[in-house]
Design a protein around this motif. Sequence first.
Motif, PDB file in Angstrom:
ATOM      1  N   GLU A 170     -36.009  43.656  41.971  1.00 24.96           N
ATOM      2  CA  GLU A 170     -35.722  44.264  40.795  1.00 24.96           C
ATOM      3  C   GLU A 170     -34.560  44.376  40.034  1.00 24.96           C
ATOM      4  OE1 GLU A 170     -37.221  48.259  41.163  1.00 24.96           O
ATOM      5  OE2 GLU A 170     -38.996  47.814  42.022  1.00 24.96           O
ATOM      6  N   GLU A 171     -33.458  44.305  40.731  1.00 29.28           N
ATOM      7  CA  GLU A 171     -32.017  44.174  39.979  1.00 29.28           C
ATOM      8  C   GLU A 171     -31.984  42.895  39.617  1.00 29.28           C
ATOM      9  OE1 GLU A 171     -27.368  44.804  41.321  1.00 29.28           O
ATOM     10  OE2 GLU A 171     -28.978  45.288  42.826  1.00 29.28           O
ATOM     11  N   LEU A 172     -32.414  41.755  40.324  1.00 28.64           N
ATOM     12  CA  LEU A 172     -32.317  40.470  39.721  1.00 28.64           C
ATOM     13  C   LEU A 172     -33.110  40.210  38.420  1.00 28.64           C
ATOM     14  CD1 LEU A 172     -32.742  38.285  42.974  1.00 28.64           C
ATOM     15  CD2 LEU A 172     -30.851  38.795  41.720  1.00 28.64           C
ATOM     16  N   LEU A 173     -34.292  40.935  38.392  1.00 28.96           N
ATOM     17  CA  LEU A 173     -34.892  40.699  37.446  1.00 28.96           C
ATOM     18  C   LEU A 173     -34.338  41.358  36.016  1.00 28.96           C
ATOM     19  CD1 LEU A 173     -38.581  41.185  38.426  1.00 28.96           C
ATOM     20  CD2 LEU A 173     -37.753  39.287  37.677  1.00 28.96           C
ATOM     21  N   ASN A 174     -33.476  42.499  36.228  1.00 29.54           N
ATOM     22  CA  ASN A 174     -32.672  43.057  35.306  1.00 29.54           C
ATOM     23  C   ASN A 174     -31.520  42.207  34.805  1.00 29.54           C
ATOM     24  OD1 ASN A 174     -34.228  45.620  35.092  1.00 29.54           O
ATOM     25  ND2 ASN A 174     -33.162  46.281  36.851  1.00 29.54           N
ATOM     26  N   ILE A 175     -31.040  41.311  35.662  1.00 34.40           N
ATOM     27  CA  ILE A 175     -29.932  40.357  35.247  1.00 34.40           C
ATOM     28  C   ILE A 175     -30.430  39.130  34.617  1.00 34.40           C
ATOM     29  CG2 ILE A 175     -28.133  38.962  36.326  1.00 34.40           C
ATOM     30  CD1 ILE A 175     -27.872  41.200  38.454  1.00 34.40           C
ATOM     31  N   SER A 176     -31.451  38.440  35.173  1.00 37.55           N
ATOM     32  CA  SER A 176     -32.199  37.285  34.860  1.00 37.55           C
ATOM     33  C   SER A 176     -33.329  37.408  34.678  1.00 37.55           C
ATOM     34  CB  SER A 176     -31.499  36.346  35.841  1.00 37.55           C
ATOM     35  OG  SER A 176     -31.991  34.764  35.363  1.00 37.55           O
ATOM     36  N   SER A 177     -33.734  36.156  33.986  1.00 40.79           N
ATOM     37  CA  SER A 177     -35.443  35.944  33.643  1.00 40.79           C
ATOM     38  C   SER A 177     -36.264  35.585  34.794  1.00 40.79           C
ATOM     39  CB  SER A 177     -35.457  35.122  32.748  1.00 40.79           C
ATOM     40  OG  SER A 177     -35.204  33.808  32.975  1.00 40.79           O
ATOM     41  N   GLY A 178     -37.292  36.154  35.215  1.00 39.93           N
ATOM     42  CA  GLY A 178     -38.131  35.860  36.168  1.00 39.93           C
ATOM     43  C   GLY A 178     -38.329  34.277  36.557  1.00 39.93           C
ATOM     44  N   ASP A 179     -38.465  33.572  35.414  1.00 41.25           N
ATOM     45  CA  ASP A 179     -38.574  32.060  35.720  1.00 41.25           C
ATOM     46  C   ASP A 179     -37.487  31.215  36.341  1.00 41.25           C
ATOM     47  OD1 ASP A 179     -37.032  32.579  33.601  1.00 41.25           O
ATOM     48  OD2 ASP A 179     -38.063  30.828  32.126  1.00 41.25           O
ATOM     49  N   LYS A 180     -36.352  32.089  36.296  1.00 43.26           N
ATOM     50  CA  LYS A 180     -35.290  31.308  36.923  1.00 43.26           C
ATOM     51  C   LYS A 180     -35.355  31.481  38.555  1.00 43.26           C
ATOM     52  CE  LYS A 180     -32.173  31.343  33.440  1.00 43.26           C
ATOM     53  NZ  LYS A 180     -30.644  31.636  32.804  1.00 43.26           N
ATOM     54  N   ILE A 181     -35.976  32.467  39.059  1.00 40.47           N
ATOM     55  CA  ILE A 181     -36.140  32.949  40.268  1.00 40.47           C
ATOM     56  C   ILE A 181     -36.924  32.071  41.343  1.00 40.47           C
ATOM     57  CG2 ILE A 181     -36.389  34.729  42.017  1.00 40.47           C
ATOM     58  CD1 ILE A 181     -35.572  36.748  39.623  1.00 40.47           C
ATOM     59  N   VAL A 182     -36.412  31.635  42.435  1.00 41.72           N
ATOM     60  CA  VAL A 182     -37.417  30.956  43.458  1.00 41.72           C
ATOM     61  C   VAL A 182     -37.136  31.976  44.701  1.00 41.72           C
ATOM     62  CG1 VAL A 182     -37.597  28.896  44.875  1.00 41.72           C
ATOM     63  CG2 VAL A 182     -36.919  28.558  42.502  1.00 41.72           C
ATOM     64  N   ARG A 183     -38.154  32.203  45.236  1.00 43.28           N
ATOM     65  CA  ARG A 183     -38.535  33.145  46.420  1.00 43.28           C
ATOM     66  C   ARG A 183     -38.277  32.409  47.371  1.00 43.28           C
ATOM     67  NH1 ARG A 183     -42.086  38.101  45.015  1.00 43.28           N
ATOM     68  NH2 ARG A 183     -40.839  39.046  46.839  1.00 43.28           N
ATOM     69  N   VAL A 184     -37.245  32.383  48.396  1.00 43.50           N
ATOM     70  CA  VAL A 184     -37.382  31.490  49.541  1.00 43.50           C
ATOM     71  C   VAL A 184     -37.285  32.452  50.785  1.00 43.50           C
ATOM     72  CG1 VAL A 184     -35.802  30.142  50.956  1.00 43.50           C
ATOM     73  CG2 VAL A 184     -35.681  29.846  48.399  1.00 43.50           C
ATOM     74  N   LEU A 185     -38.220  32.108  51.733  1.00 36.54           N
ATOM     75  CA  LEU A 185     -38.257  32.881  53.029  1.00 36.54           C
ATOM     76  C   LEU A 185     -37.727  32.109  54.179  1.00 36.54           C
ATOM     77  CD1 LEU A 185     -39.804  35.619  53.790  1.00 36.54           C
ATOM     78  CD2 LEU A 185     -41.808  34.215  54.357  1.00 36.54           C
ATOM     79  N   ASN A 186     -36.721  32.619  54.646  1.00 38.21           N
ATOM     80  CA  ASN A 186     -35.859  32.040  55.564  1.00 38.21           C
ATOM     81  C   ASN A 186     -36.543  32.426  57.218  1.00 38.21           C
ATOM     82  OD1 ASN A 186     -34.037  30.102  56.877  1.00 38.21           O
ATOM     83  ND2 ASN A 186     -32.408  31.565  56.587  1.00 38.21           N
ATOM     84  N   LYS A 187     -35.872  31.768  58.189  1.00 42.60           N
ATOM     85  CA  LYS A 187     -35.951  32.166  59.569  1.00 42.60           C
ATOM     86  C   LYS A 187     -37.160  31.956  60.086  1.00 42.60           C
ATOM     87  CE  LYS A 187     -31.656  35.026  59.362  1.00 42.60           C
ATOM     88  NZ  LYS A 187     -31.076  36.315  59.818  1.00 42.60           N
ATOM     89  N   ILE A 188     -38.350  31.139  59.602  1.00 47.26           N
ATOM     90  CA  ILE A 188     -39.369  31.039  60.010  1.00 47.26           C
ATOM     91  C   ILE A 188     -39.701  30.456  61.456  1.00 47.26           C
ATOM     92  CG2 ILE A 188     -40.457  30.837  57.698  1.00 47.26           C
ATOM     93  CD1 ILE A 188     -41.069  27.626  58.024  1.00 47.26           C
ATOM     94  N   ASP A 189     -38.560  29.845  61.837  1.00 42.80           N
ATOM     95  CA  ASP A 189     -38.349  29.251  63.077  1.00 42.80           C
ATOM     96  C   ASP A 189     -38.391  30.617  64.436  1.00 42.80           C
ATOM     97  OD1 ASP A 189     -35.304  29.613  64.054  1.00 42.80           O
ATOM     98  OD2 ASP A 189     -35.667  29.555  62.309  1.00 42.80           O
ATOM     99  N   LEU A 190     -38.150  31.697  64.080  1.00 41.54           N
ATOM    100  CA  LEU A 190     -38.225  32.769  64.993  1.00 41.54           C
ATOM    101  C   LEU A 190     -39.637  33.389  65.118  1.00 41.54           C
ATOM    102  CD1 LEU A 190     -35.191  34.858  63.640  1.00 41.54           C
ATOM    103  CD2 LEU A 190     -35.249  32.884  65.321  1.00 41.54           C
ATOM    104  N   GLY A 191     -40.622  32.699  64.662  1.00 40.70           N
ATOM    105  CA  GLY A 191     -41.920  33.281  64.847  1.00 40.70           C
ATOM    106  C   GLY A 191     -42.817  33.263  63.684  1.00 40.70           C
ATOM    107  N   GLU A 192     -43.872  33.624  63.933  1.00 44.42           N
ATOM    108  CA  GLU A 192     -44.974  33.761  62.751  1.00 44.42           C
ATOM    109  C   GLU A 192     -44.249  35.054  61.643  1.00 44.42           C
ATOM    110  OE1 GLU A 192     -49.468  34.962  61.708  1.00 44.42           O
ATOM    111  OE2 GLU A 192     -48.901  34.417  63.800  1.00 44.42           O
ATOM    112  N   LYS A 193     -44.320  34.478  60.449  1.00 44.63           N
ATOM    113  CA  LYS A 193     -43.746  35.477  59.574  1.00 44.63           C
ATOM    114  C   LYS A 193     -44.612  36.842  59.579  1.00 44.63           C
ATOM    115  CE  LYS A 193     -46.597  33.783  55.620  1.00 44.63           C
ATOM    116  NZ  LYS A 193     -47.467  32.815  56.739  1.00 44.63           N
TER     117      LYS A 193
END
Length: 452
Positions: A321-344
Motif C-alpha cells: 500500500e505504501e508503494l502504491l502511494n509512492i508510485s503507480s501500480g503498473d510499475k510494480i512487479v511482485r517477486v516471491l523469493n526463497k521458493i527453494d525452502l519448500g512449497e510456498k
Amino acid sequence: MTTKEDIIIALATPPGVGAISVIRISGPDCFSSVDKLFKGKQRIIDSASHTIHYGYICDSRGNYIDDVLVSVFKAPNSYTGEDSVEVSTHGNPLIAQKIIEEFLRLGSIRLAEPGEFTKRAFLNNKIDLSQAEAVADIIHARSEASLRGARNQLDGLLSQRVNKLRDSLINATSLIELELDFAEEDIEFVKTEELLKKIDEIIIEIDSLLETYNIGKVIRDGVNVALVGKPNVGKSSILNYFLKEARSIVSDIPGTTRDIIREEISIGGILFRLFDTAGFRESNNPIEEEGIKRSREVLRNADIILFIEDAQQESARDLLEELLNISSGDKIVRVLNKIDLGEKKYYDGDVLVSAKTGQGMDKLSKLLVQKAIGTDYYTEKTAIVTNLRHYTCLRNARASLLNARESVLNKVSEEFISIDLRNASISLGEIIGEVTTDDILNNIFMKFCIGK
C-alpha cells in the motif's frame, strides 16, 4: 566556436587507451602544415586521397618524436568534408601530447573544441543534425540496444522519414500560397478534401513516430529498477545473482543494507540500473532510517519496482500500500523469493524465484525486458525517436497541423492555414538542422567530447 576555416587538431582516441593513439587534423592547408613536421618518402600535400604513409614526426629542432602512419583524406571525401589528416602514433599519451604541442607551436593550428569535427561535418552537409546527435549517442552508448538505436539514427532512417514529411508539407504549402497569389482570379490549386487528407496522413505519420519515443528512451537511456521489500527477503541475493558476484552483503540480520547500492547490468541488450534499497521497517537507528528515506526517493524515480517478498512469510500488504502511494501500480512487479525452502505458504506473485538456486530468475529477466519495452517491436530498419529534442519538435509540428486542419474545416483564410503549415515544416526542419539557431547548435555540440 570559431569559423570552420581554421585548422583544428585533437586527440581522437581517449588518452592511454589502446596500443595506438590517433590525432585528427582538419581544415584548409592542413596538408602543408603536417608536412612541416612529417618526414616520409612523399609529402602529404602531394599524396592522393585515402592513402596511408609511413614516416616520422619531428619536433622543431628536427628530433624524431615517434614513427607514425599518416592517413590522407581530401575534401570533400572526408568526415568533416574538408582536407583532413589522421596521425596514428604509439599509444603512449606522452607521445600524443608532445606531437599535438609541436603542431600547436606552428601557429596555424588550434586545439579543437568539443564536437567541432562533427559540427564541421554538419555545416559542410556531410550529415544532418539528427545524424550528428547520433554520433554523440554512439560514443556514449552503454548497451547493445542503445548502440543499435544510435546506429539506426546515424544511418539516416529518422532523417529520411522527417524529410519525406517535410517535403509533403512544403508542397501543400506551396499550392496554398499559389492560390493566394491568384486570389483575384479565384483559381483553386488544391481541393479542400485533398488538403485535409494530406494533413491527416502527415499527422498519422507523426503519431507513429511519437509512439516510438517510449521504447526509444529506454533504448537510449536504460531503465531504473528499484529492489524493495521488508528486511531479509532476499533483495541483496537477487542483486548478487544478476551481477554474478557478491556485490551486496547477504546476512540473516535484518537491516544489513543501510545505503542505496547502484549497479548496472545488460539484459536483452538493454541497460538496467539496479538499486538495492534498505529494507522497509520501523527503526530507531538514525543510519538505517536515513537509508529508508533514500529508498523512498529511489522509488519515486524508478521505472520498474521489484517488490520482493519471502515465500515463507505472509504478504507485506502494508508495504504494498505504501508503494502504491509512492508510485503507480503498473510499475510494480511482485517477486516471491526463497521458493527453494519448500512449497510456498501464502500467495502467488508475478514471478516465483530462488536467488539461491537460480530457479525462476530467467523468467524474471524476461519480465524485466517486457516491462521495459512493452509489446513494441522494432528492427534495425525501423525509425525510432530516442531524443527529447526530436520528440518536442514532432509534438510542435503535430500541434501546428491540428491548427491548420481546424482552419480548413472552419474555412478560415488561407493565409492562416499557410502559416500553420509553415510552422509545422519549421518544426520538422529543426530535427534535421534545416532550421537552426546558434544556441541550438552550441547546446548540442558542447555535449560532445574533444576530438569528435
